[in-house]
Write a protein that holds these residues in place. Structure first.
Motif, PDB file in Angstrom:
ATOM      1  N   VAL A  39      51.197  50.102  39.440  1.00 39.47           N
ATOM      2  CA  VAL A  39      50.070  50.623  40.212  1.00 39.47           C
ATOM      3  C   VAL A  39      48.794  50.288  39.463  1.00 39.47           C
ATOM      4  O   VAL A  39      48.619  50.676  38.298  1.00 39.47           O
ATOM      5  CB  VAL A  39      50.175  52.148  40.413  1.00 39.47           C
ATOM      6  CG1 VAL A  39      49.049  52.644  41.304  1.00 39.47           C
ATOM      7  CG2 VAL A  39      51.533  52.527  41.005  1.00 39.47           C
ATOM      8  N   SER A  40      47.899  49.580  40.119  1.00 41.87           N
ATOM      9  CA  SER A  40      46.620  49.213  39.517  1.00 41.87           C
ATOM     10  C   SER A  40      45.487  49.563  40.475  1.00 41.87           C
ATOM     11  O   SER A  40      45.719  49.928  41.634  1.00 41.87           O
ATOM     12  CB  SER A  40      46.590  47.722  39.185  1.00 41.87           C
ATOM     13  OG  SER A  40      46.832  46.943  40.352  1.00 41.87           O
ATOM     14  N   ARG A  41      44.268  49.453  39.988  1.00 41.71           N
ATOM     15  CA  ARG A  41      43.087  49.732  40.821  1.00 41.71           C
ATOM     16  C   ARG A  41      42.401  48.409  41.152  1.00 41.71           C
ATOM     17  O   ARG A  41      42.222  47.552  40.299  1.00 41.71           O
ATOM     18  CB  ARG A  41      42.111  50.627  40.060  1.00 41.71           C
ATOM     19  CG  ARG A  41      40.801  50.874  40.792  1.00 41.71           C
ATOM     20  CD  ARG A  41      39.831  51.630  39.913  1.00 41.71           C
ATOM     21  NE  ARG A  41      38.640  52.032  40.630  1.00 41.71           N
ATOM     22  CZ  ARG A  41      37.658  52.748  40.104  1.00 41.71           C
ATOM     23  NH1 ARG A  41      37.746  53.139  38.833  1.00 41.71           N
ATOM     24  NH2 ARG A  41      36.610  53.090  40.809  1.00 41.71           N
ATOM     25  N   ARG A  42      42.020  48.283  42.450  1.00 41.08           N
ATOM     26  CA  ARG A  42      41.310  47.077  42.855  1.00 41.08           C
ATOM     27  C   ARG A  42      40.441  47.385  44.070  1.00 41.08           C
ATOM     28  O   ARG A  42      40.946  47.836  45.108  1.00 41.08           O
ATOM     29  CB  ARG A  42      42.308  45.966  43.194  1.00 41.08           C
ATOM     30  CG  ARG A  42      41.733  44.560  43.068  1.00 41.08           C
ATOM     31  CD  ARG A  42      42.798  43.516  43.357  1.00 41.08           C
ATOM     32  NE  ARG A  42      44.021  43.735  42.589  1.00 41.08           N
ATOM     33  CZ  ARG A  42      45.189  43.176  42.910  1.00 41.08           C
ATOM     34  NH1 ARG A  42      45.294  42.409  43.984  1.00 41.08           N
ATOM     35  NH2 ARG A  42      46.250  43.405  42.170  1.00 41.08           N
ATOM     36  N   GLU A  43      39.137  47.203  43.944  1.00 44.66           N
ATOM     37  CA  GLU A  43      38.201  47.328  45.064  1.00 44.66           C
ATOM     38  C   GLU A  43      38.360  48.645  45.837  1.00 44.66           C
ATOM     39  O   GLU A  43      38.496  48.660  47.058  1.00 44.66           O
ATOM     40  CB  GLU A  43      38.369  46.141  46.016  1.00 44.66           C
ATOM     41  CG  GLU A  43      38.093  44.799  45.366  1.00 44.66           C
ATOM     42  CD  GLU A  43      38.328  43.647  46.328  1.00 44.66           C
ATOM     43  OE1 GLU A  43      38.555  43.911  47.532  1.00 44.66           O
ATOM     44  OE2 GLU A  43      38.294  42.490  45.876  1.00 44.66           O
ATOM     45  N   GLY A  44      38.356  49.756  45.116  1.00 48.86           N
ATOM     46  CA  GLY A  44      38.414  51.057  45.776  1.00 48.86           C
ATOM     47  C   GLY A  44      39.765  51.412  46.355  1.00 48.86           C
ATOM     48  O   GLY A  44      39.847  52.253  47.263  1.00 48.86           O
ATOM     49  N   ALA A  45      40.816  50.785  45.854  1.00 47.29           N
ATOM     50  CA  ALA A  45      42.158  51.055  46.377  1.00 47.29           C
ATOM     51  C   ALA A  45      43.166  51.059  45.243  1.00 47.29           C
ATOM     52  O   ALA A  45      42.934  50.470  44.174  1.00 47.29           O
ATOM     53  CB  ALA A  45      42.549  50.022  47.423  1.00 47.29           C
ATOM     54  N   LEU A  46      44.285  51.733  45.459  1.00 45.69           N
ATOM     55  CA  LEU A  46      45.434  51.618  44.579  1.00 45.69           C
ATOM     56  C   LEU A  46      46.307  50.486  45.104  1.00 45.69           C
ATOM     57  O   LEU A  46      46.647  50.464  46.295  1.00 45.69           O
ATOM     58  CB  LEU A  46      46.227  52.924  44.550  1.00 45.69           C
ATOM     59  CG  LEU A  46      45.523  54.148  43.963  1.00 45.69           C
ATOM     60  CD1 LEU A  46      46.420  55.375  44.064  1.00 45.69           C
ATOM     61  CD2 LEU A  46      45.106  53.917  42.511  1.00 45.69           C
ATOM     62  N   VAL A  47      46.659  49.568  44.243  1.00 49.29           N
ATOM     63  CA  VAL A  47      47.475  48.424  44.636  1.00 49.29           C
ATOM     64  C   VAL A  47      48.847  48.561  43.983  1.00 49.29           C
ATOM     65  O   VAL A  47      48.950  48.669  42.759  1.00 49.29           O
ATOM     66  CB  VAL A  47      46.812  47.094  44.224  1.00 49.29           C
ATOM     67  CG1 VAL A  47      47.685  45.919  44.658  1.00 49.29           C
ATOM     68  CG2 VAL A  47      45.413  46.979  44.821  1.00 49.29           C
ATOM     69  N   VAL A  48      49.886  48.586  44.810  1.00 49.82           N
ATOM     70  CA  VAL A  48      51.260  48.738  44.329  1.00 49.82           C
ATOM     71  C   VAL A  48      51.959  47.388  44.456  1.00 49.82           C
ATOM     72  O   VAL A  48      52.022  46.817  45.549  1.00 49.82           O
ATOM     73  CB  VAL A  48      52.023  49.806  45.139  1.00 49.82           C
ATOM     74  CG1 VAL A  48      53.453  49.942  44.624  1.00 49.82           C
ATOM     75  CG2 VAL A  48      51.293  51.141  45.072  1.00 49.82           C
ATOM     76  N   SER A  49      52.465  46.900  43.358  1.00 48.00           N
ATOM     77  CA  SER A  49      53.139  45.599  43.367  1.00 48.00           C
ATOM     78  C   SER A  49      54.509  45.718  42.731  1.00 48.00           C
ATOM     79  O   SER A  49      54.741  46.561  41.864  1.00 48.00           O
ATOM     80  CB  SER A  49      52.295  44.558  42.609  1.00 48.00           C
ATOM     81  OG  SER A  49      52.034  44.982  41.281  1.00 48.00           O
ATOM     82  N   CYS A  50      55.434  44.872  43.203  1.00 51.82           N
ATOM     83  CA  CYS A  50      56.763  44.794  42.608  1.00 51.82           C
ATOM     84  C   CYS A  50      57.253  43.359  42.753  1.00 51.82           C
ATOM     85  O   CYS A  50      56.806  42.621  43.652  1.00 51.82           O
ATOM     86  CB  CYS A  50      57.723  45.779  43.268  1.00 51.82           C
ATOM     87  SG  CYS A  50      58.081  45.433  44.996  1.00 51.82           S
ATOM     88  N   PRO A  51      58.149  42.923  41.886  1.00 48.05           N
ATOM     89  CA  PRO A  51      58.612  41.538  41.918  1.00 48.05           C
ATOM     90  C   PRO A  51      59.230  41.162  43.262  1.00 48.05           C
ATOM     91  O   PRO A  51      60.019  41.911  43.836  1.00 48.05           O
ATOM     92  CB  PRO A  51      59.663  41.494  40.801  1.00 48.05           C
ATOM     93  CG  PRO A  51      59.319  42.635  39.900  1.00 48.05           C
ATOM     94  CD  PRO A  51      58.761  43.694  40.787  1.00 48.05           C
TER      95      PRO A  51
END
Length: 272
Positions: free
Chosen positions: A27-39
């Motif tokens: 979970v990271s922060r980008r442009e006013g949003a939480l971004v959830v990434s997985c492989p």
């Protein structure tokens, strides 16, 4: 002349639940949003304005520090759960000083009779709530003491589901306590004011949870999803179904909580 379309109602923030499936997430922060990434999967974006509380389950979720700081800046609590689903802890934004309710609670806590004073307020408020709940359900029990009423309401249900309803009550109380802590932070109140006034006392947070729990008794009996839910309570799938029921009622319970906070503030102004 074409009529002007009414504005769309704003979408209320909702809790965001991550983890629990064993898939590693970041979970990271980008442009006013939480971004959830997985492989091997596309990124999922969750605008911070749409997130009420972030729940992180298990040890497979990596929460970057900038994402955590973004949550705290926006008044979003973060709850950390163990692999068994129990809460290990939470982060709540610090309150802003100078608010009347916060000042009154701070002064109340400084008094030696703080715990019995709060207990008196809770007893009066809970009796009022019990009467309203029983009238809504169309039955007034012979004994209005809280534990007796809970037992009486349980006995009105079919015996095969009574144990499951007890489980649902406990799950709700646990969930609602976290919601109140989240709302507390969003109101800018110091989270330390939610802690017990003395050993064995639940404090303001537990008092609010008890009051809202009586509305849950109505939801149990009136929700369309209630009966299949009760029949499947023991399954793992049912955990997520319960969360969905809770989330559907969340705006209503937040309004009730805000109403009780206003009532508590008014009462404190009169006794302090």
């Amino acid at each position: 002349m074409n009529p002007v379309a009414p504005p769309e109602a704003p979408i209320p923030p909702r809790n965001l639940y991550l983890g629990g499936e064993g898939t590693p997430l970041k979970v990271s922060r980008r442009e006013g949003a939480l971004v959830v990434s997985c492989p091997g999967a596309a990124e999922r974006w969750f605008p911070l304005g749409r997130v009420a509380c972030l729940h992180i389950a298990g040890g497979t979720v990596t929460l970057e520090s900038d994402a955590l700081l973004a949550c705290l800046e926006r008044g979003i609590a973060v709850v950390f759960q163990g692999s068994g689903g129990h809460e290990l802890g939470m982060t709540v934004p610090m309150g802003r000083p100078g608010q009347r309710l916060g000042d009154n609670l701070e002064f109340l806590r400084s008094r030696p009779d703080a715990a019995p004073l709060l207990a008196d307020w809770l007893a009066a408020a809970e009796r009022q709530t019990i009467l309203a709940t029983c009238r809504t359900l169309g039955h007034i029990p012979p004994d209005l003491r809280p534990q007796r009423v809970q037992r009486w309401l349980l006995e009105q249900l079919p015996i095969p589901i009574q144990t499951r309803v007890v489980h649902a009550r406990r799950a709700f109380v646990h969930w609602m306590a976290l919601e109140i802590a989240t709302l507390w932070g969003q109101e800018g109140l110091d989270p330390r004011l939610l802690t017990p006034l003395r050993h064995g006392d639940g404090g303001v947070g537990a008092a609010l949870t008890r009051l809202i729990a009586w509305d849950f008794e109505v939801v149990l009996r009136r929700s369309v999803a209630y009966w299949p839910w009760a029949e499947r309570l023991a399954s793992g799938e049912e955990h997520w179904h319960m969360l969905q029921v809770f989330e559907n009622q969340r705006p209503h319970w937040h309004r009730l909580t805000q109403g009780w906070l206003d009532a508590l503030d008014w009462w404190l102004e009169g006794v302090l």
